[in-house]
Design an enzyme around this catalytic site. Structure first.
Site, PDB file in Angstrom:
ATOM      1  N   GLU A  90       0.820  -1.216   0.000  1.00  0.00           N
ATOM      2  CA  GLU A  90       0.000   0.000   0.000  1.00  0.00           C
ATOM      3  C   GLU A  90       0.855   1.267   0.000  1.00  0.00           C
ATOM      4  O   GLU A  90       1.996   1.273   0.473  1.00  0.00           O
ATOM      5  CB  GLU A  90      -0.925   0.010   1.223  1.00  0.00           C
ATOM      6  CG  GLU A  90      -1.990  -1.076   1.154  1.00  0.00           C
ATOM      7  CD  GLU A  90      -2.965  -0.996   2.312  1.00  0.00           C
ATOM      8  OE1 GLU A  90      -4.170  -0.850   2.047  1.00  0.00           O
ATOM      9  OE2 GLU A  90      -2.525  -1.096   3.477  1.00  0.00           O
ATOM     10  N   CYS A 107      -1.055   7.008   9.688  1.00  0.00           N
ATOM     11  CA  CYS A 107       0.234   6.497  10.142  1.00  0.00           C
ATOM     12  C   CYS A 107       0.045   5.200  10.932  1.00  0.00           C
ATOM     13  O   CYS A 107      -0.769   5.139  11.851  1.00  0.00           O
ATOM     14  CB  CYS A 107       0.931   7.529  11.029  1.00  0.00           C
ATOM     15  SG  CYS A 107       1.339   9.064  10.174  1.00  0.00           S
TER      16      CYS A 107
END
Length: 315
Positions: free
Chosen positions: A40, A285
């Site tokens: 990703e 994150c």
């Protein structure tokens, strides 16, 4: 940068899916390697609407085992090669609106970049090459949980890409509880390497501190952080922990109290709160964790997205 495909070999990665956040203008990409692995990346909007940054992956999975990171729960996979890393930037760039470009890259997706040292540094060198994508070295950030020998090598070899070090906690026992790397390369060694890097580069080193509610946002944590950073040319980024594996960010009152405590204990270090976007599509994150399970690609947040706890390499 708009990627130009002419004159270049076909991409090694294939775009499988794009997930656009409804909370902010972040866009997460799911790629598949030639071996069928899931990787990703995230397209990040910048203040200038004509510019974007791309958060890219350097490995399939991650062996570092940080407990607040969904990628770390997958365990380690293989290193991506330079072409697979570069393709993430090119494929995202190829789909940008006319008149816009990729002007920054962050090696902070899946994997520990300095554990894939050769491919990360060589791919960053290509991305910064004026004859290639012409993304300035100063606009490329290489993140690490703290592989001290690799940091020292990175410094000695004179790489100009920015280095960002994830602290997690300023108290060694707390850091070891959420970042197993602390048991191998403790804070004292890590900060010595950071100081050497800052001195060699004659610049401030970026330090990232993930705010975990009820864990590392107290007065003692701020005091320890102040002692740790004393005399170190650094910038401190505060990043809210995302809701992974039972962890959660501090509430407003705890965050405000920690901010005040940092004001009392940290001197001479610029502090900024960094935004982690795309959380609703698991693009924030520490939230990239697409993987193959039973022959299917599973993406957290989707109907079949599951994460299994994997053994940590330090256990």
């Amino acid at each position: 940068m708009r990627a130009r495909r002419a004159g270049r070999a076909a991409a090694r990665l294939r775009v499988v899916e794009r997930r656009a956040s409804v909370q902010d203008p972040f866009l997460k990409y799911l790629f598949e390697t030639e071996a069928g692995e899931a990787v990703e990346a995230v397209r990040i909007p910048l203040r200038d609407p004509a510019r974007f940054s791309v958060c890219i992956s350097s490995q399939v999975g991650c062996a570092m085992g940080c407990t607040f990171c969904a990628t770390g729960l997958l365990g380690g996979g293989r290193n991506l090669d330079p072409g697979e890393i570069i393709d993430q930037v090119l494929l995202v760039g190829a789909e940008l609106p006319a008149g816009t470009r990729v002007s920054g890259v962050v090696y902070q997706g899946m994997g520990e970049p300095l554990a894939n040292y050769g491919a990360v540094t060589s791919s960053a060198a290509v991305l910064s090459e004026p004859a290639a994508t012409a993304i300035g070295a100063a606009a490329i950030t290489v993140s690490t949980v703290g592989l001290v020998p690799a940091i020292r090598r990175y410094t000695a070899e004179g790489w100009r890409m920015r280095l960002s070090v994830s602290l997690g906690a300023a108290i060694s026992e707390k850091r070891a509880a959420v970042m197993p790397i602390e048991r191998r390369f403790p804070l004292a060694e890590l900060l010595a390497a950071a100081r050497a890097h800052a001195a060699a580069r004659r610049t401030r080193i970026n330090l990232a501190y993930v705010l975990i509610g009820g864990f590392n946002c107290g007065e003692d944590d701020a005091r320890a952080l102040g002692a740790l950073l004393a005399g170190l040319p650094a910038r401190l980024d505060l990043i809210d922990c995302n809701r992974v594996a039972g962890f959660a960010p501090p509430d407003d009152a705890e965050r405000a109290a920690f901010r005040d405590a940092l004001g009392r204990h940290v001197r001479g270090v610029p502090i900024a709160r960094r935004y982690s976007g795309g959380q609703d599509v698991w693009g924030g994150c520490g939230m990239l964790a697409a993987h193959r399970e039973g022959g299917r690609v599973c993406v957290p947040g989707g109907s079949d997205g599951r994460i299994a706890r994997a053994p940590w390499p330090w256990e």
